[in-house]
Design a protein around this motif. Structure first.
Motif, PDB file in Angstrom:
ATOM      1  N   ALA A  26       1.164  11.765 -14.788  1.00 36.51           N
ATOM      2  CA  ALA A  26       1.413  11.644 -15.685  1.00 36.51           C
ATOM      3  C   ALA A  26       1.271  11.470 -17.000  1.00 36.51           C
ATOM      4  CB  ALA A  26       0.036  10.329 -15.193  1.00 36.51           C
ATOM      5  N   PRO A  27       2.022  10.242 -17.883  1.00 36.64           N
ATOM      6  CA  PRO A  27       2.458  11.499 -18.691  1.00 36.64           C
ATOM      7  C   PRO A  27       1.146  10.891 -19.864  1.00 36.64           C
ATOM      8  CG  PRO A  27       3.569   8.852 -18.345  1.00 36.64           C
ATOM      9  CD  PRO A  27       2.597   9.202 -17.095  1.00 36.64           C
ATOM     10  N   THR A  28      -0.392   9.875 -19.683  1.00 44.08           N
ATOM     11  CA  THR A  28      -1.263  10.267 -19.763  1.00 44.08           C
ATOM     12  C   THR A  28      -2.492  11.919 -19.803  1.00 44.08           C
ATOM     13  OG1 THR A  28      -1.971   7.754 -19.934  1.00 44.08           O
ATOM     14  CG2 THR A  28      -4.093   9.292 -20.109  1.00 44.08           C
ATOM     15  N   ASP A  29      -2.100  11.976 -18.271  1.00 45.67           N
ATOM     16  CA  ASP A  29      -2.504  13.731 -17.675  1.00 45.67           C
ATOM     17  C   ASP A  29      -1.702  14.690 -18.384  1.00 45.67           C
ATOM     18  OD1 ASP A  29      -3.475  12.745 -15.639  1.00 45.67           O
ATOM     19  OD2 ASP A  29      -2.435  12.734 -14.563  1.00 45.67           O
ATOM     20  N   ARG A  30      -0.176  13.824 -18.911  1.00 43.63           N
ATOM     21  CA  ARG A  30       0.543  15.478 -19.826  1.00 43.63           C
ATOM     22  C   ARG A  30      -0.169  15.604 -21.421  1.00 43.63           C
ATOM     23  NH1 ARG A  30       4.860  16.895 -16.600  1.00 43.63           N
ATOM     24  NH2 ARG A  30       5.809  15.517 -15.669  1.00 43.63           N
ATOM     25  N   THR A  31      -0.714  14.776 -21.752  1.00 43.54           N
ATOM     26  CA  THR A  31      -1.450  14.163 -23.115  1.00 43.54           C
ATOM     27  C   THR A  31      -2.668  15.137 -22.903  1.00 43.54           C
ATOM     28  OG1 THR A  31      -0.244  12.537 -23.472  1.00 43.54           O
ATOM     29  CG2 THR A  31      -1.845  12.622 -25.153  1.00 43.54           C
ATOM     30  N   VAL A  32      -3.479  14.584 -21.991  1.00 43.80           N
ATOM     31  CA  VAL A  32      -4.967  14.657 -21.868  1.00 43.80           C
ATOM     32  C   VAL A  32      -4.873  16.669 -21.582  1.00 43.80           C
ATOM     33  CG1 VAL A  32      -6.813  15.451 -20.775  1.00 43.80           C
ATOM     34  CG2 VAL A  32      -6.276  13.443 -21.726  1.00 43.80           C
ATOM     35  N   ALA A  33      -3.401  17.615 -21.353  1.00 40.59           N
ATOM     36  CA  ALA A  33      -2.923  18.597 -20.479  1.00 40.59           C
ATOM     37  C   ALA A  33      -2.950  19.236 -22.054  1.00 40.59           C
ATOM     38  CB  ALA A  33      -2.320  19.164 -19.772  1.00 40.59           C
ATOM     39  N   ALA A  34      -1.866  18.981 -22.571  1.00 44.64           N
ATOM     40  CA  ALA A  34      -1.243  19.673 -24.245  1.00 44.64           C
ATOM     41  C   ALA A  34      -2.866  19.588 -25.323  1.00 44.64           C
ATOM     42  CB  ALA A  34      -0.415  18.750 -24.758  1.00 44.64           C
ATOM     43  N   LYS A  35      -3.284  18.309 -24.939  1.00 47.72           N
ATOM     44  CA  LYS A  35      -4.190  18.975 -26.061  1.00 47.72           C
ATOM     45  C   LYS A  35      -5.029  19.722 -25.426  1.00 47.72           C
ATOM     46  CE  LYS A  35      -7.463  15.915 -28.631  1.00 47.72           C
ATOM     47  NZ  LYS A  35      -7.994  17.620 -29.386  1.00 47.72           N
ATOM     48  N   ALA A  36      -5.544  19.409 -24.307  1.00 47.86           N
ATOM     49  CA  ALA A  36      -6.995  20.814 -23.936  1.00 47.86           C
ATOM     50  C   ALA A  36      -6.221  22.572 -24.188  1.00 47.86           C
ATOM     51  CB  ALA A  36      -6.821  20.459 -22.542  1.00 47.86           C
ATOM     52  N   ALA A  37      -4.741  22.172 -23.905  1.00 43.56           N
ATOM     53  CA  ALA A  37      -3.553  23.938 -23.896  1.00 43.56           C
ATOM     54  C   ALA A  37      -4.237  24.387 -25.998  1.00 43.56           C
ATOM     55  CB  ALA A  37      -2.381  23.220 -23.021  1.00 43.56           C
ATOM     56  N   ALA A  38      -3.841  23.070 -26.067  1.00 44.73           N
ATOM     57  CA  ALA A  38      -3.979  23.691 -28.125  1.00 44.73           C
ATOM     58  C   ALA A  38      -5.609  23.917 -27.884  1.00 44.73           C
ATOM     59  CB  ALA A  38      -3.217  22.504 -28.425  1.00 44.73           C
ATOM     60  N   ASP A  39      -6.342  23.343 -27.742  1.00 47.28           N
ATOM     61  CA  ASP A  39      -8.116  23.722 -27.932  1.00 47.28           C
ATOM     62  C   ASP A  39      -7.911  24.642 -27.797  1.00 47.28           C
ATOM     63  OD1 ASP A  39      -7.240  20.681 -29.648  1.00 47.28           O
ATOM     64  OD2 ASP A  39      -8.280  19.757 -28.460  1.00 47.28           O
ATOM     65  N   LEU A  40      -7.168  25.057 -26.683  1.00 49.86           N
ATOM     66  CA  LEU A  40      -8.395  26.012 -25.935  1.00 49.86           C
ATOM     67  C   LEU A  40      -7.842  27.367 -26.522  1.00 49.86           C
ATOM     68  CD1 LEU A  40      -8.488  25.494 -21.771  1.00 49.86           C
ATOM     69  CD2 LEU A  40     -10.359  26.175 -23.169  1.00 49.86           C
ATOM     70  N   GLN A  41      -6.780  27.157 -27.236  1.00 50.65           N
ATOM     71  CA  GLN A  41      -5.830  28.499 -28.016  1.00 50.65           C
ATOM     72  C   GLN A  41      -6.737  28.528 -28.815  1.00 50.65           C
ATOM     73  OE1 GLN A  41      -1.668  28.107 -28.784  1.00 50.65           O
ATOM     74  NE2 GLN A  41      -1.019  30.454 -28.422  1.00 50.65           N
ATOM     75  N   GLU A  64     -17.184  26.995 -26.548  1.00 52.79           N
ATOM     76  CA  GLU A  64     -15.689  26.236 -27.317  1.00 52.79           C
ATOM     77  C   GLU A  64     -14.968  24.988 -26.628  1.00 52.79           C
ATOM     78  OE1 GLU A  64     -13.707  23.247 -29.656  1.00 52.79           O
ATOM     79  OE2 GLU A  64     -16.163  23.803 -30.047  1.00 52.79           O
ATOM     80  N   ALA A  65     -14.889  26.863 -25.803  1.00 52.41           N
ATOM     81  CA  ALA A  65     -13.693  26.037 -24.662  1.00 52.41           C
ATOM     82  C   ALA A  65     -14.531  25.398 -23.588  1.00 52.41           C
ATOM     83  CB  ALA A  65     -12.742  28.063 -23.930  1.00 52.41           C
ATOM     84  N   THR A  89     -15.569  24.754 -13.806  1.00 54.62           N
ATOM     85  CA  THR A  89     -17.124  24.961 -12.638  1.00 54.62           C
ATOM     86  C   THR A  89     -16.953  27.182 -12.747  1.00 54.62           C
ATOM     87  OG1 THR A  89     -17.370  23.398 -10.801  1.00 54.62           O
ATOM     88  CG2 THR A  89     -17.970  25.861  -9.992  1.00 54.62           C
ATOM     89  N   ALA A  90     -15.527  27.132 -13.015  1.00 55.81           N
ATOM     90  CA  ALA A  90     -15.501  29.005 -12.282  1.00 55.81           C
ATOM     91  C   ALA A  90     -15.789  29.644 -13.746  1.00 55.81           C
ATOM     92  CB  ALA A  90     -13.985  28.873 -12.850  1.00 55.81           C
ATOM     93  N   LEU A  91     -15.840  28.843 -14.942  1.00 57.68           N
ATOM     94  CA  LEU A  91     -16.355  29.154 -16.035  1.00 57.68           C
ATOM     95  C   LEU A  91     -17.509  29.157 -16.590  1.00 57.68           C
ATOM     96  CD1 LEU A  91     -13.264  28.435 -17.848  1.00 57.68           C
ATOM     97  CD2 LEU A  91     -13.968  30.866 -17.761  1.00 57.68           C
ATOM     98  N   THR A  92     -19.195  28.716 -15.607  1.00 63.39           N
ATOM     99  CA  THR A  92     -20.868  28.736 -16.024  1.00 63.39           C
ATOM    100  C   THR A  92     -21.151  29.702 -15.843  1.00 63.39           C
ATOM    101  OG1 THR A  92     -20.418  28.532 -13.684  1.00 63.39           O
ATOM    102  CG2 THR A  92     -20.037  25.840 -14.567  1.00 63.39           C
ATOM    103  N   PRO A  93     -19.945  31.089 -15.410  1.00 66.19           N
ATOM    104  CA  PRO A  93     -21.282  32.198 -16.102  1.00 66.19           C
ATOM    105  C   PRO A  93     -21.331  32.316 -17.602  1.00 66.19           C
ATOM    106  CG  PRO A  93     -20.288  32.789 -13.710  1.00 66.19           C
ATOM    107  CD  PRO A  93     -19.075  31.375 -14.540  1.00 66.19           C
ATOM    108  N   VAL A  94     -20.913  31.858 -18.549  1.00 66.02           N
ATOM    109  CA  VAL A  94     -21.160  31.807 -19.705  1.00 66.02           C
ATOM    110  C   VAL A  94     -22.282  31.201 -20.141  1.00 66.02           C
ATOM    111  CG1 VAL A  94     -19.617  31.094 -21.830  1.00 66.02           C
ATOM    112  CG2 VAL A  94     -18.185  31.774 -20.314  1.00 66.02           C
ATOM    113  N   LEU A  95     -21.770  29.812 -19.427  1.00 62.05           N
ATOM    114  CA  LEU A  95     -23.417  28.936 -19.823  1.00 62.05           C
ATOM    115  C   LEU A  95     -25.169  30.135 -19.065  1.00 62.05           C
ATOM    116  CD1 LEU A  95     -22.647  25.654 -18.417  1.00 62.05           C
ATOM    117  CD2 LEU A  95     -22.154  26.071 -20.818  1.00 62.05           C
TER     118      LEU A  95
END
Length: 138
Positions: A26-41, A64-65, A89-95
């Motif tokens: 959905a458009p909301t999903d795309r917006t959230v995914a785009a922000k998450a992608a930018a923030d991860l980068q 932070e990721a 969940t896949a990244l939890t070892p970092v914790l």
């Protein structure tokens, strides 16, 4: 299975679902995914830049990721939430990692990761960034 392989499997599944139109974000999903992608980068730089950082700074970037993923998953439902939750969940070892020595021997079970483990986690985050970018491009 290592973090890189886990994220790769999740990314391939998400990209396949979007490509096959099993999942039409959905458009909301795309917006959230785009922000998450930018923030991860922003959180995880290039391999060369990350390797130049101290262990404590690399760990801070990886945490932070994880914060980016937690914030994103809190604001969506359905497939994107499931995808982001599985990636978290896949990244939890970092914790369970620590960059500082446990001078008194007590560290709540935290361990010091190897340079290879930092690289693996950072590569996994970069792959996740790419998958989120593909989700938003459709």
């Amino acid at each position: 299975m290592d973090m890189r392989a886990s994220i790769e499997g999740l990314a391939e599944e998400a990209e396949r679902q979007v490509r096959d139109r099993t999942w039409e974000p959905a458009p909301t999903d795309r917006t959230v995914a785009a922000k998450a992608a930018a923030d991860l980068q922003a959180a995880i730089g290039s391999p060369h830049a990350q390797e130049a950082l101290s262990a404590i700074d690399r760990l801070e970037c990886l945490r932070e990721a994880l914060a980016v993923l937690a914030t994103a998953v809190a604001s969506v439902h359905g497939r994107l939430a499931w995808f982001l939750g599985a990636a978290s969940t896949a990244l939890t070892p970092v914790l369970h990692w620590r960059a500082l020595p446990a001078e008194d021997g007590f560290s709540f079970g935290a361990v010091q990761p190897t340079p290879e483990q930092y690289t693996e986690a950072e590569d996994a985050v970069r792959r996740l960034h790419t998958a989120l970018t593909h989700i938003t491009a459709r």
